[in-house]
Design a protein around this motif. Structure first.
Motif, PDB file in Angstrom:
ATOM      1  N   MET A 151      -6.536   4.161  -3.160  1.00 30.75           N
ATOM      2  CA  MET A 151      -6.100   3.784  -1.814  1.00 30.75           C
ATOM      3  C   MET A 151      -7.128   2.884  -1.140  1.00 30.75           C
ATOM      4  N   ALA A 152      -8.429   3.171  -1.330  1.00 30.19           N
ATOM      5  CA  ALA A 152      -9.481   2.336  -0.756  1.00 30.19           C
ATOM      6  C   ALA A 152      -9.441   0.923  -1.330  1.00 30.19           C
ATOM      7  N   SER A 195      -0.352   5.117  -1.061  1.00 33.82           N
ATOM      8  CA  SER A 195      -0.308   6.130  -0.007  1.00 33.82           C
ATOM      9  C   SER A 195       0.510   7.343  -0.434  1.00 33.82           C
ATOM     10  N   ARG A 229      -6.398  -0.954   0.142  1.00 34.91           N
ATOM     11  CA  ARG A 229      -6.627  -1.371   1.523  1.00 34.91           C
ATOM     12  C   ARG A 229      -7.561  -2.569   1.603  1.00 34.91           C
ATOM     13  N   LYS A 230      -8.612  -2.602   0.811  1.00 35.22           N
ATOM     14  CA  LYS A 230      -9.522  -3.741   0.802  1.00 35.22           C
ATOM     15  C   LYS A 230      -8.811  -5.012   0.360  1.00 35.22           C
ATOM     16  N   THR A 237       0.812  -1.225   0.000  1.00 35.24           N
ATOM     17  CA  THR A 237       0.000   0.000   0.000  1.00 35.24           C
ATOM     18  C   THR A 237       0.839   1.266   0.000  1.00 35.24           C
ATOM     19  N   ALA A 241      -5.642  -5.640   0.759  1.00 32.24           N
ATOM     20  CA  ALA A 241      -4.750  -6.056   1.835  1.00 32.24           C
ATOM     21  C   ALA A 241      -5.522  -6.774   2.945  1.00 32.24           C
ATOM     22  N   ILE A 242      -6.706  -6.267   3.278  1.00 32.37           N
ATOM     23  CA  ILE A 242      -7.521  -6.909   4.324  1.00 32.37           C
ATOM     24  C   ILE A 242      -7.966  -8.300   3.883  1.00 32.37           C
TER      25      ILE A 242
END
Length: 564
Positions: A241-242, A60, A245-246, A56, A248-249
């Motif tokens: 970015m959203a 970022s 992040r999703k 990420t 990565a989760i």
């Protein structure tokens, strides 16, 4: 509740069984079921697990750059707008002549002074404030202001002449109102003058400059375009970015689901301890609940309270004193025979004082082993008091008296009832200590047992003759025999009921006492056994055991041939 809890603790086998089952169930629930749930998770493909984690950092960094770009564009737009306003003001000032500009400044200064004096007159409504406002050149130029000032002076002098009358004089109050009205008129004249000065100031305003020149001097279009582009870049970076992040989760969740199943955060000893606590709690809870539903006797005081009968003695078996075991006769005494026990002695004395000469005692209860031991000790105490004593056992299903005294179980009462033996042949002599002895008639082991009516006729006929040669006759019979009326057929009416702490149910005890009373033989009292059930050998072993030689008592009475 304390008595019920103590009774519940007297059942370690029941508590242990329930606790063991609850322990296994709790251990299964705490360990096996979570493992089965983890086995249900579907692991991901090995190729997915081999992929590196989602990075990420680039997204970022792009987001940070877009935010800085938007901030810079907003600052540039604000600077451009400020420059355009300054340019417009400078063009307007350049369009005025020096004389016009000086006249505008003079009008602006006079308007400011006029506003100050008007505000003072409103805040401080006194004659001095009104005269100061009327003295301004712009206000004094109004024709009616001079007349208002003269009226103000006249009213003020007249009010000062009436100052001694006080503020409550109606004339004084009327003059004060007149002063306020004159002041309001002066303020209205000042407002009209200010409106006129404002129209003069507006008439001297320069014409608006041409718009193309202003746009050319300060153009903000390029800055607006740059700000819009920066905001679009920021929206794009935020969306990216959203998404990152999703991803990565989701990757972290997939790796966690595909990891091998293991116990996380709970040590095995903690699970074992929790299962033990749950098992112990459920075991005691089950025993306590059963005790609440079917209450058992807790102590002698409770037995007296619920039945209304007197407790003759409480028997607690004790170890024999070494000093009293020096003689061989004492060492050969059966283990459950202890005539020096205080519980037996109190119960015997209570029963002995209820009769004058002949003592006939019937011992019964729900547990034949306890009844046999209590009756045997009664006979032993009577023998130590040098009383000729006979002990008769009518319960042929248990043969507990023979087991407690370690004598032959046959021939006995059953053989006498069948006619195969008489009282002289069935009577055995038992020695207690060095000189005490008493006669025993065992129950016999023949099957089937005689009917209750046959035993009733036998005891009613022969026991009366036997009692002529004995000072004490102790009988032990089964609980059902006593309830069936066998005790009522005996010459004596001293019935002693044996109960055991933690085993005899209160409901059954009350029913038995009521039935004995209905049968005409109310219990003389209770003997409380506060120990475990005596461990006596079974009837099969007694039928063929070889013990000390059986000696026929000299008091034995042969059975007449006419007796049924």
């Amino acid at each position: 509740m304390g008595a019920r809890a103590r009774n519940a603790l007297r059942r370690p086998a029941f508590i242990g069984a329930i606790s063991a089952g609850a322990f296994v169930a709790a251990l299964t629930a705490l360990i096996v079921i979570p493992l089965q749930e983890r086995k249900g998770d579907v692991p991901l493909d090995p190729a997915v697990l081999s992929r590196p984690a989602v990075d990420t950092i680039p997204a970022s960094q792009s987001l940070s750059v877009a935010q800085l770009r938007v901030t810079a564009a907003d600052s540039a737009l604000q600077d451009a707008r400020t420059a355009a306003q300054r340019l417009t003001a400078s063009l307007a000032e350049a369009a005025l002549t020096p004389e016009a500009s000086q006249q505008r400044d003079s009008i602006a200064a006079r308007m400011q002074v006029l506003d100050t004096m008007v505000a003072r007159a409103e805040n401080v409504p006194l004659p001095t404030s009104y005269r100061a406002l009327a003295s301004l050149p712009d206000v004094a130029a109004v024709p009616r202001v001079r007349a208002l000032v003269d009226s103000l002076a006249d009213v003020e002098r007249e009010r000062e002449s009436m100052a001694g009358a006080g503020g409550a004089d109606p004339a004084f109050i009327s003059l004060t109102s007149r002063l306020n009205e004159i002041g309001a008129a002066i303020r209205a004249a000042a407002a009209e003058r200010r409106s006129a000065m404002q129209r003069e100031f507006a008439a001297l305003a320069p014409p608006p400059p041409p718009q193309p020149d202003v746009v050319a001097a300060a153009d903000t279009a390029a800055v607006l375009v740059e700000a819009a582009a920066a905001r679009a870049a920021l929206d794009s970076a935020t969306t990216r970015m959203a998404l990152v992040r999703k991803a990565a989760i989701d990757s972290a969740a997939s790796r966690q689901r595909s990891a091998p199943a293991r116990q996380q955060g709970v040590p095995p000893l903690a699970l074992l301890g929790a299962a033990l606590v749950i098992g112990a709690a459920l075991g005691f809870g089950a025993a306590f609940g059963d005790e609440l539903r079917h209450s058992r006797l807790a102590d002698a005081q409770e037995a007296e309270r619920v039945t209304g009968l007197r407790v003759l003695g409480t028997v607690r078996p004790r170890p024999r004193h070494p000093d009293l075991m020096r003689r061989q006769s004492d060492r050969e005494m059966p283990p459950y025979i202890d005539p020096r026990n205080e519980g037996y002695q109190l119960a015997y004395l209570s029963a002995a004082t209820s009769e004058r000469s002949l003592l006939i005692v019937t011992v019964t209860g729900q547990e034949p082993e306890v009844c046999a031991v209590v009756a045997s000790n009664f006979a032993a105490i009577s023998a130590e008091e040098a009383r000729s004593t006979l002990l008769v056992d009518t319960d042929s299903t248990a043969c507990d008296v023979a087991a407690a005294l370690q004598v032959h179980a046959e021939p006995g009462v059953v053989d006498i009832a069948d006619g195969t033996a008489d009282w002289a042949e069935a009577t055995q002599q038992v020695t207690i200590g060095r000189s005490g002895n008493f006669d025993v008639v065992a129950s016999g082991t023949a099957a089937p047992a005689p009917a209750d009516e046959e035993l009733r006729q036998l005891m009613a006929g022969d026991l009366t003759r036997l009692s002529r040669r004995y000072d004490t006759v102790v009988l032990t019979m089964a609980h059902q025999q006593a309830l069936g009326g066998l005790a009522s057929a005996l010459p004596g009416d001293s019935v002693i009921y044996c109960v055991r702490v933690g085993a005899t149910r209160i409901r059954d005890l009350l029913r038995a006492v009521s039935q004995l009373s209905d049968a005409g033989t109310p219990p003389l009292g209770l003997v409380v056994w506060d120990a475990d059930v005596p461990e006596l050998p079974p009837p099969e072993e007694l039928a063929h055991r070889r013990g000390r030689p059986r000696r026929t008592s000299e008091y034995a009475v042969p059975r007449p041939a006419t007796t049924g």
